[in-house]
Design a protein around this motif. Structure first.
Motif, short mmCIF file in Angstrom:
data_model
loop_
_atom_site.label_atom_id
_atom_site.label_comp_id
_atom_site.label_asym_id
_atom_site.label_seq_id
_atom_site.Cartn_x
_atom_site.Cartn_y
_atom_site.Cartn_z
N LYS A 2 0.84 -1.21 0.00
CA LYS A 2 0.00 0.00 0.00
C LYS A 2 0.87 1.26 0.00
O LYS A 2 1.82 1.35 0.76
CB LYS A 2 -0.92 0.00 1.22
N LEU A 3 0.49 2.17 -0.88
CA LEU A 3 1.29 3.37 -1.08
C LEU A 3 0.40 4.61 -1.01
O LEU A 3 -0.73 4.59 -1.48
CB LEU A 3 1.93 3.22 -2.47
N LEU A 4 0.93 5.66 -0.38
CA LEU A 4 0.20 6.94 -0.35
C LEU A 4 0.86 7.86 -1.38
O LEU A 4 2.08 7.98 -1.42
CB LEU A 4 0.28 7.58 1.04
N ALA A 5 0.03 8.45 -2.25
CA ALA A 5 0.57 9.35 -3.28
C ALA A 5 -0.05 10.72 -3.13
O ALA A 5 -1.22 10.83 -2.75
CB ALA A 5 0.25 8.79 -4.67
N LEU A 6 0.75 11.75 -3.41
CA LEU A 6 0.18 13.11 -3.37
C LEU A 6 0.69 13.97 -4.50
O LEU A 6 1.75 13.71 -5.07
CB LEU A 6 0.42 13.77 -2.02
N GLU A 7 -0.10 14.98 -4.80
CA GLU A 7 0.13 15.82 -5.97
C GLU A 7 -0.25 17.26 -5.61
O GLU A 7 -1.38 17.51 -5.19
CB GLU A 7 -0.75 15.26 -7.10
N THR A 8 0.73 18.17 -5.72
CA THR A 8 0.44 19.59 -5.45
C THR A 8 1.16 20.49 -6.46
O THR A 8 1.57 21.58 -6.12
CB THR A 8 0.92 20.01 -4.03
N SER A 9 1.30 20.01 -7.70
CA SER A 9 2.16 20.77 -8.63
C SER A 9 1.49 22.04 -9.14
O SER A 9 2.16 22.95 -9.59
CB SER A 9 2.57 19.89 -9.81
N CYS A 10 0.16 22.09 -9.08
CA CYS A 10 -0.51 23.24 -9.68
C CYS A 10 -1.61 23.73 -8.73
O CYS A 10 -1.30 24.14 -7.61
CB CYS A 10 -1.04 22.80 -11.03
#
Ligand code: KG4
Ligand code: ZN
Length: 338
Positions: A2-10
């Motif tokens: 299980k992996l947590l992914a995050l995205e805040t590029s924009c």
């Protein structure tokens, strides 16, 4: 795994929990559209502050929705570029803190790589090699993709990205932000043949794109009517503009398939949510010659599930980042050499 992914590029704060790199346990996106709408575009400083505000509650909400405890998470994947520096720093700092505190691997993900890997979130998975068209607000690029993390640039935009052109035309017409979805909705009631617009670089034997000339043609058309006090045929203009963009994207992509002998095509990024583009690509694929992989619209626009796919493949290769990890505004991809 299980992996947590995050995205805040924009301007989207997004989290996802993935199991074995393909099963999406939760995928949450907090859009900042409302915040930036009155400025007609993204204000970077406001975006960073909003990410700060949203990041912790959204992480907690994502784990809750996935019904996963934090101590079950085995790695954390984060976009570290390309994008807005201030926004990227928020996500990367969060991921570093989590990696350090929990003693789990940190995985650095390129946003564009993640966009085309979104195709692997769908039931029917593409096979390599493939050609990928990434078409979003910040990028328009064609790649020859040998493997999850090995890909080569065939061509990219020399000026505006396709999504950026949509957004700028929408702003000019006073339609609101972000423009892609609005233009595409109005275009449904318009005549795409009504207004002649240029198809930049279409007949050239290059895989680069240029959309600023097309945008300028729309500006000139509108200004001319306004000067004469005539009404602007908004629906027809949206339809004609959308058709011009789609024609350029599809023609270049088909050329790239021919040139590389590619049999698999992935199209991703925010503009890949566009109905006309999806329909035209499906028609082309139905004629035979290549298989088309189009992620569902929610996986085309910015999300963290796609970041999770990319992160998972880095994890499998033990390509871990360390706490020195930096962010970057632009990607520099190796060129396709044949
Ligand atoms: O991938 P994305 O969510 O963010 C970036 O990485 O840029 O793409 C956002 C872009 C915006 O320019 C938006 O106007 C465009 O995708 N877009 C669309 C549609 N939905 C979003 N463009 C055309 N038609 C749509 N339906
Ligand atoms: Zn994007």
């Amino acid at each position: 795994m299980k992996l947590l992914a995050l995205e805040t590029s924009c301007d989207e704060t997004a989290f996802a929990v993935l199991e074995d790199g393909e099963k999406v346990c939760a995928n949450l996106v907090a859009s900042q559209e409302e915040l930036h709408r009155r400025f007609g575009g993204i204000v970077p400083e406001l975006a960073s502050r909003k990410h700060m505000e949203l990041i912790l509650p959204l992480a907690q909400q994502t784990l809750k929705e996935a019904q996963v405890r934090l101590d079950e998470i085995e790695a954390v994947a984060v976009t570290n570029g390309p994008g807005l520096i201030g926004s990227l720093v928020i996500g990367v700092s969060f991921a570093k803190a989590l990696s350090y505190a929990r003693g789990i691997p940190l995985l650095a993900v390129d946003h564009i790589n993640a966009h085309f890997l979104a195709a692997f979130l769908e039931e029917e998975k593409p096979s390599f090699p493939l050609v990928a068209l990434v078409v979003s607000g910040g990028h328009t690029a064609l790649f020859y993709v040998k493997d999850y993390l090995e890909f080569y640039l065939l061509g990219q935009t020399r000026d505006d990205a396709a999504g950026e052109a949509f957004d700028k035309v929408a702003k000019l017409l006073g339609l609101g932000y972000p423009g892609g979805r609005i233009i595409s909705r109005l275009a449904e009631e318009g005549d795409p043949e009504r207004i002649p617009l240029p198809r930049p670089l279409l007949n050239k034997d290059v895989f680069d794109f240029s959309f600023s000339g097309l945008k300028t043609a729309v500006v000139n058309f509108v200004n001319d009517l306004r000067r004469k006090g005539l009404p602007v045929p908004v629906h027809d203009l949206c339809a004609s503009f959308e058709k011009a963009v789609v024609e350029v994207l599809v023609t270049k992509t088909l050329n790239a398939l021919k040139f590389t002998g590619g049999k698999n095509l992935v199209v991703a990024g925010g503009v890949a949510a566009n109905k006309r583009l999806r329909q035209t690509l499906r028609e082309e694929a139905a004629k035979g010659g290549f298989r088309l992989f189009l992620p569902r619209p929610a996986y085309c626009t910015d999300n963290a599930a796609m970041v999770g796919v990319c992160g998972y493949h880095k994890w499998r290769r033990r390509a871990f980042a360390d706490l020195e990890l930096d962010v970057y505004a632009r990607s520099h991809f190796p060129r396709y050499q044949g």
